[in-house]
Write a protein that holds these residues in place. Structure first.
Motif, mmCIF file in Angstrom:
data_model
loop_
_atom_site.group_PDB
_atom_site.id
_atom_site.type_symbol
_atom_site.label_atom_id
_atom_site.label_comp_id
_atom_site.label_asym_id
_atom_site.label_seq_id
_atom_site.Cartn_x
_atom_site.Cartn_y
_atom_site.Cartn_z
ATOM 1 N N PRO A 181 0.835 -1.215 0.000
ATOM 2 C CA PRO A 181 0.000 0.000 0.000
ATOM 3 C C PRO A 181 0.863 1.254 0.000
ATOM 4 O O PRO A 181 1.965 1.273 0.555
ATOM 5 N N ILE A 182 0.347 2.310 -0.604
ATOM 6 C CA ILE A 182 1.099 3.559 -0.746
ATOM 7 C C ILE A 182 0.242 4.714 -0.261
ATOM 8 O O ILE A 182 -0.951 4.798 -0.590
ATOM 9 N N ARG A 183 0.851 5.596 0.518
ATOM 10 C CA ARG A 183 0.240 6.884 0.871
ATOM 11 C C ARG A 183 1.346 7.921 0.798
ATOM 12 O O ARG A 183 2.210 7.966 1.662
ATOM 13 N N ILE A 184 1.336 8.759 -0.225
ATOM 14 C CA ILE A 184 2.379 9.766 -0.378
ATOM 15 C C ILE A 184 1.775 11.098 -0.825
ATOM 16 O O ILE A 184 0.684 11.144 -1.400
ATOM 17 N N ILE A 185 2.491 12.167 -0.532
ATOM 18 C CA ILE A 185 2.278 13.436 -1.224
ATOM 19 C C ILE A 185 3.580 13.767 -1.938
ATOM 20 O O ILE A 185 4.663 13.383 -1.499
ATOM 21 N N GLN B 118 3.530 22.653 -7.020
ATOM 22 C CA GLN B 118 2.359 21.789 -7.016
ATOM 23 C C GLN B 118 2.543 20.695 -5.973
ATOM 24 O O GLN B 118 3.670 20.295 -5.663
ATOM 25 N N VAL B 119 1.457 20.246 -5.412
ATOM 26 C CA VAL B 119 1.496 19.074 -4.542
ATOM 27 C C VAL B 119 0.445 18.089 -5.043
ATOM 28 O O VAL B 119 -0.672 18.480 -5.397
ATOM 29 N N GLU B 120 0.834 16.843 -5.122
ATOM 30 C CA GLU B 120 -0.102 15.788 -5.498
ATOM 31 C C GLU B 120 -0.100 14.721 -4.421
ATOM 32 O O GLU B 120 0.902 14.532 -3.717
ATOM 33 N N GLY B 121 -1.219 14.066 -4.293
ATOM 34 C CA GLY B 121 -1.335 12.985 -3.327
ATOM 35 C C GLY B 121 -1.715 11.701 -4.028
ATOM 36 O O GLY B 121 -2.412 11.716 -5.054
ATOM 37 N N LEU B 122 -1.255 10.590 -3.508
ATOM 38 C CA LEU B 122 -1.570 9.280 -4.084
ATOM 39 C C LEU B 122 -1.801 8.280 -2.960
ATOM 40 O O LEU B 122 -1.001 8.191 -2.015
ATOM 41 N N VAL B 123 -2.886 7.533 -3.081
ATOM 42 C CA VAL B 123 -3.164 6.413 -2.181
ATOM 43 C C VAL B 123 -3.432 5.192 -3.042
ATOM 44 O O VAL B 123 -4.275 5.237 -3.949
ATOM 45 N N ILE B 124 -2.695 4.120 -2.812
ATOM 46 C CA ILE B 124 -2.910 2.842 -3.490
ATOM 47 C C ILE B 124 -3.100 1.783 -2.409
ATOM 48 O O ILE B 124 -2.270 1.614 -1.522
ATOM 49 N N ASP B 125 -4.222 1.082 -2.498
ATOM 50 C CA ASP B 125 -4.526 0.030 -1.520
ATOM 51 C C ASP B 125 -5.664 -0.807 -2.085
ATOM 52 O O ASP B 125 -6.114 -0.571 -3.217
#
Length: 368
Positions: free
Chosen positions: A194-198, A218-225
């Motif tokens: 699982p991934i939780r990043i900005i 810019q800021v981006e966020g990603l959640v993979i689960d």
């Protein structure tokens, strides 16, 4: 001679004291001349007169030093007696640097998302065409490439071997968003974590006006689960915006939109109210003269993007979002022209920057 010199020294001031020193001990001084005569004396005569002459030099040298120290001490005592120090006067504040609003907002974002379990990820600002476009479901023929006003990095040498090498290499661009960091983070995770990043950082597009600059943040966020839904996305954004704007009455509206790397995609609007003829984030967004303001783009990560990152899209889902850090700073701290962020005007930075003593923090956490 000894009596005359010591008497003169005892009554001399600092200026006269130096004249006496030169007269007695200088290169052509009286005592120096006597010392020079010792070389021409017989041993018996030198034994008799040597101690007397050396004693004269030592006595004069000691008297000069003692008198000088006494005069300097008297001058200092007189100065201290005549001068006063007003302890009620304010101290001069030395010039100090300030924290740029962009740096301040970046710190706030990192603090908020750390409370939500997100790590900060970074990547190169010069990217390959594949990471910046193709892996994000933007192939060469995709119309979305025209939306990005891309800076392509061209070879700078005319040497044949370098040109040939460039022709074999993938096209390079100044990244138009921080989304390539999402692909790199998924690849680094190996497709089974699982991934939780900005991903905050600088990005580049060929655009310039009051609300756009060729380089921006810019800021981006990603959640993979597994089992991720739009509900998780909405809760995350709502929690983030409440903590960032430090208001509990934040209201969001998700409008269907299009981004090639998410499906479904949504623009995120936040409600604002009118207070003293100014728009203030927070409120119902519809009543009392308020309205809606777009702040974010978001959506569920496209299957092709998940696959490009090395994950099985039948097993893993995720959401992503992105927004301009400069725009967030403008909304929170009241700037009205993005170009001033990069003009290097010290007066602007002193007005909008944060000193080391009054930098606002969000140490209360997202639940504060």
């Amino acid at each position: 001679m000894k009596a005359d010199l010591l008497a003169a020294i005892g009554g001399a001031d600092l200026a006269r004291l130096e004249d006496i020193r030169v007269f007695a001990l200088g290169k052509s001084g009286r005592v120096t001349a006597l010392l020079k005569t010792l070389g021409g004396m017989s041993p018996e005569e030198r034994q008799a007169k040597g101690p007397v002459i050396h004693g004269l030099r030592e006595a004069v040298t000691e008297a000069l030093a003692s008198r000088k120290a006494s005069l300097e001490r008297e001058a200092l005592d007189a100065r201290l007696a005549g001068e006063t120090l007003d302890m009620t006067l304010p101290a001069d504040v030395p010039a100090s640097g300030t924290v740029h609003p962009v740096s301040q907002v970046m710190d706030e974002l990192a603090e908020i998302f750390a409370d939500l379990g997100f790590a900060v990820a970074t990547g190169p600002e010069i990217e390959t065409d594949w990471y910046n476009f193709t892996a994000l479901n933007i192939p060469e023929t995709h119309p979305a490439r025209a939306m990005h006003d891309t800076f392509y990095v061209d070879p700078t040498s005319t040497e044949r071997e370098i040109v040939d090498q460039w022709a074999k290499a993938p096209p390079m661009v100044l990244r138009t968003h921080t989304s390539p960091v999402q692909i790199r983070a998924m690849q680094a995770a190996g497709g089974d974590t699982p991934i939780r990043i900005i991903a905050p950082g600088r990005t580049y597009r060929s655009d310039s006006d009051a609300t756009h600059t060729p380089m921006f943040h810019q800021v981006e966020g990603l959640v993979i689960d597994k089992g991720i839904t739009l509900g998780h996305l909405k809760w995350t954004l709502e929690t983030f915006l409440k903590a960032f704007f430090e208001r509990d009455d934040i209201v969001l509206r998700l409008r269907p939109s299009y981004f090639p790397f998410t499906e479904p995609s949504a623009e995120v609007d936040v409600g604002y109210s009118i207070v003293n003829d100014k728009r203030v984030i927070g409120g119902s967004g519809g009543g009392n003269g308020g309205g809606w303001m777009e702040v974010l783009g978001s959506g569920m990560v496209h299957r092709k993007v998940i696959a490009a990152g090395g994950y099985d899209p039948d097993q893993w889902q995720g959401f992503a979002f992105g927004c301009g850090i400069d725009r967030l700073a403008m909304l929170k701290y009241g700037m009205d022209d993005l170009r001033a962020f990069f003009d290097g005007d010290v007066r602007w930075l002193k007005h909008y920057g944060f000193s080391g003593l009054d930098v606002p923090t969000l140490s209360g956490g997202v639940g504060a």
